[in-house]
Design an enzyme around this catalytic site. Sequence first.
Site, mmCIF file in Angstrom:
data_model
loop_
_atom_site.group_PDB
_atom_site.id
_atom_site.type_symbol
_atom_site.label_atom_id
_atom_site.label_comp_id
_atom_site.label_asym_id
_atom_site.label_seq_id
_atom_site.Cartn_x
_atom_site.Cartn_y
_atom_site.Cartn_z
ATOM 1 N N LYS A 24 50.013 33.386 48.983
ATOM 2 C CA LYS A 24 50.390 32.365 47.993
ATOM 3 C C LYS A 24 50.377 32.962 46.579
ATOM 4 C CE LYS A 24 47.572 28.625 47.469
ATOM 5 N NZ LYS A 24 47.269 28.441 46.043
ATOM 6 N N ARG A 128 42.351 18.201 37.091
ATOM 7 C CA ARG A 128 41.757 19.544 36.949
ATOM 8 C C ARG A 128 41.843 20.041 35.499
ATOM 9 N NH1 ARG A 128 43.926 23.250 41.703
ATOM 10 N NH2 ARG A 128 42.312 24.628 40.876
ATOM 11 N N GLN A 175 43.605 32.962 37.179
ATOM 12 C CA GLN A 175 44.614 32.062 36.609
ATOM 13 C C GLN A 175 44.594 32.136 35.087
ATOM 14 O OE1 GLN A 175 43.863 28.250 38.441
ATOM 15 N NE2 GLN A 175 44.887 28.845 40.326
ATOM 16 N N ASP A 327 38.248 31.116 47.452
ATOM 17 C CA ASP A 327 38.934 30.113 48.274
ATOM 18 C C ASP A 327 38.417 30.083 49.716
ATOM 19 O OD1 ASP A 327 40.481 29.385 46.088
ATOM 20 O OD2 ASP A 327 42.068 30.816 46.570
ATOM 21 N N ARG A 358 35.124 21.113 45.945
ATOM 22 C CA ARG A 358 34.976 21.790 47.245
ATOM 23 C C ARG A 358 33.533 21.972 47.663
ATOM 24 N NH1 ARG A 358 39.806 26.213 47.175
ATOM 25 N NH2 ARG A 358 41.392 24.708 47.774
HETATM 26 C C1 S3P Z 1 44.596 32.069 42.089
HETATM 27 C C2 S3P Z 1 43.365 32.261 41.523
HETATM 28 C C3 S3P Z 1 42.139 31.569 41.945
HETATM 29 C C4 S3P Z 1 42.321 30.836 43.279
HETATM 30 C C5 S3P Z 1 43.639 30.160 43.394
HETATM 31 C C6 S3P Z 1 44.783 31.131 43.208
HETATM 32 C C7 S3P Z 1 45.737 32.855 41.587
HETATM 33 O O1 S3P Z 1 41.770 30.659 40.945
HETATM 34 O O2 S3P Z 1 41.272 29.913 43.484
HETATM 35 O O3 S3P Z 1 43.753 29.555 44.679
HETATM 36 O O4 S3P Z 1 46.763 32.953 42.287
HETATM 37 O O5 S3P Z 1 45.631 33.406 40.485
HETATM 38 P P1 S3P Z 1 40.858 31.130 39.714
HETATM 39 O O6 S3P Z 1 41.214 32.510 39.397
HETATM 40 O O7 S3P Z 1 41.157 30.236 38.551
HETATM 41 O O8 S3P Z 1 39.441 30.992 40.192
#
Ligand code: S3P
Length: 442
Positions: A24, A128, A175, A327, A358
């Site tokens: 993903k 969120r 993120q 995750d 979660r």
């Molecule tokens: C993701 C980063 C993670 C993860 C999310 C996907 C990404 O979040 O939990 O499902 O693709 O950058 P965080 O980095 O904010 O913890």
Amino acid sequence: MKRTLEAPSNVSSETYRVYCGRDKSLTHRAIMFASLAEGTSTVLQPLLGADCLSTLSCFQALGVKVDVITDSPARVIITSMGSKHFTQPTRDLDCGNSGTTVRLILGILAAQKSLTFRLVGDESLSSRPMKRVVGPLRAMGASIEGPGDGNFLPLTVHGRDLRPVAHTIDKASAQIKSSLLLAGLFCRGTTHVELPKGSRDHTERVLQTMGAAIRTSTTDTLEVIDLAGPFVVKPMNVSIPVDPSSAAFFAGLGLLKSQGLIEMPEVLDNPTRTGFMNVLNRMSKGLQFIRSESQGFVEPVGLLSVKGGLPLFGTTIDESEVPTLVDEIPLLAVVAAFAKGPSLFRGLSELRVKESDRLLLTAALLEAAGAVYEIRGDDLWIAGGLEAVKPFTFDPKGDHRLAMAAAIMARRCKKPCCILDSECVRVSFPNFYEALDAVNSF
Ligand code: S3P
């Protein structure tokens, strides 16, 4: 839709080959970089789950042409005039359930001068926190407005010229880091990001592969990234590996089986994503991950094999390990419930702001199945030694990872269990139940 899960009763010691959903995080990034580039890019074997489709639809609204080809091998062909020619959307950008879509795309949109965007999402996404990216983007000059001083959707973005900034982030979040780096692509000068170590590094890797002037380094506790902008992204053809976060559910199932072998080919081999394998390796001798020769993937891949019927022991997960398995906690909690001896998962505060709380929902699943556990602040203690799973009905509250964790738990129950809104798995692993049905429980 509610789904009743019953463990198949045919006993066999076969080897199963399971092709889990594609990654993903990598699919989101491939779509985003392809949309920024002028020309045509192909994303081979993308994840066509709901979250990645949200990302695709946002870029379609900006004038990017997208062809989704579902024949095998599935692919998405993206043709863009480049970010300079993004057009003013005539509709809201609907990010659905996807935190990655909204947080990453904010970094891009904030820099699209003279365009205005309105970002919306589903109920979960709308609750969120977004200030974690909105705050640092505002420091770069971004204009982003929304409820709670920009903490919640719907967010309105007025594209502006951004300036490079030195950011210090207090969370190990890919993120946040990625959003700032994407904004940094449009700045003249160096965007500097410092954050606690361990979050996934796909954005940095893609930028490195494309020849961006990006430098990364680490200290004992921190990672430090410098990106010199502006950088113009070129079209690319990439093939997406299997998502370790999806494979984790079958790794858990494999270890909980009393016999047999589950093999998962083409699993992304990146240490910022495979922390759950280290944990399962501490719990059991049944897991093996071997790098494959396969070429053409955007990052290395390996064959993950998991053998059932071996002893399983409790373990401790330290806070510093959490970013590499953030995750996978619900699944690891299910496995820990069956281990010999207790397990302690430390520092799970970030779980409270995922697609659901979660930590609470993982506890609710353990409770429903009859496992003994305690939430201690942001830590989760699990007694282990669960023998007879109580038949349960579980509501994952629309959280895909909780629905899949519940399905693995249900496999250890001698009676049927029920998962409400079971189809929420389409967010990250659309063929999860088909893959699960192909593996027996013994
Ligand atoms: C993701 C980063 C993670 C993860 C999310 C996907 C990404 O979040 O939990 O499902 O693709 O950058 P965080 O980095 O904010 O913890």
